[in-house]
Design an enzyme around this catalytic site. Structure first.
Site, mmCIF file in Angstrom:
data_model
loop_
_atom_site.group_PDB
_atom_site.id
_atom_site.type_symbol
_atom_site.label_atom_id
_atom_site.label_comp_id
_atom_site.label_asym_id
_atom_site.label_seq_id
_atom_site.Cartn_x
_atom_site.Cartn_y
_atom_site.Cartn_z
ATOM 1 C CG HIS A 66 111.469 35.034 63.644
ATOM 2 N ND1 HIS A 66 110.891 34.780 64.852
ATOM 3 C CD2 HIS A 66 110.598 34.493 62.529
ATOM 4 C CE1 HIS A 66 110.014 33.896 64.762
ATOM 5 N NE2 HIS A 66 109.766 33.808 63.285
ATOM 6 C CD GLU B 114 113.331 38.548 67.617
ATOM 7 O OE1 GLU B 114 113.057 38.304 68.539
ATOM 8 O OE2 GLU B 114 113.038 38.368 66.495
ATOM 9 C CB CYS C 244 109.904 33.169 69.177
ATOM 10 S SG CYS C 244 111.331 32.734 67.935
ATOM 11 C CB CYS D 160 114.755 34.922 68.450
ATOM 12 S SG CYS D 160 113.917 35.076 66.676
#
Length: 150
Positions: A54, A56, A84, A87
């Site tokens: 992701h 992040e 999410c 993260c």
């Protein structure tokens, strides 16, 4: 919020655009310390066959490497969508001070929408969270991406 937050979110949107052009879910993130961008990331889960890739997580990994520290004290992450659970947890472990995000995520957001991991009282680190910065622009790029897939 501070005066530079909108500028940094625009930079995160540029990262999201790179993800969009790479056929990845268009999420962009960057980490700032002392008013300077120290890392950037965008979603690469499909291309790398890595569920954890992701925006992040990529930005966290780069920032830790640059600072030569697994802690990101004094840092702010700017991300185009609400982080999410994965993260948000990583941001707690990294000791990020602030999260500034654009669009809320009613399906998977972990900074207040579905969960509020970053404000969990049982954890020993709390993160300041500011949501909704450039919300319309951040939501639009994701909506456009999924519209193009249907």
């Amino acid at each position: 919020m501070n005066k530079n937050d909108a500028f940094f979110m625009q930079e995160a949107l540029k990262c999201a655009q790179k993800a969009f052009l790479s056929q990845e879910v268009p999420v962009g993130a960057l980490i700032v310390k002392d008013g300077k961008i120290i890392s950037k990331g965008y979603n690469k889960s499909v291309k790398s066959s890595d569920t954890t890739a992701h925006a992040e997580i990529i930005a966290i990994r780069k920032a830790c490497k640059k600072l030569k520290n697994y802690r990101l004290n004094g840092c702010t992450i700017y991300v185009t969508i609400e982080p999410c659970a994965m993260c948000a947890g990583a941001l707690i472990w990294a000791r990020v001070n602030r999260i500034v995000f654009g669009a809320y995520d009613a399906k998977a957001g972990a900074c207040g929408s579905v969960f509020n991991i970053v404000s969990e009282k049982k954890l020993n680190h709390k993160i300041e969270v500011y949501g909704g910065l450039l919300e319309e622009e951040c939501a639009t790029i994701i909506k456009e991406f999924f519209k193009s897939k249907r």
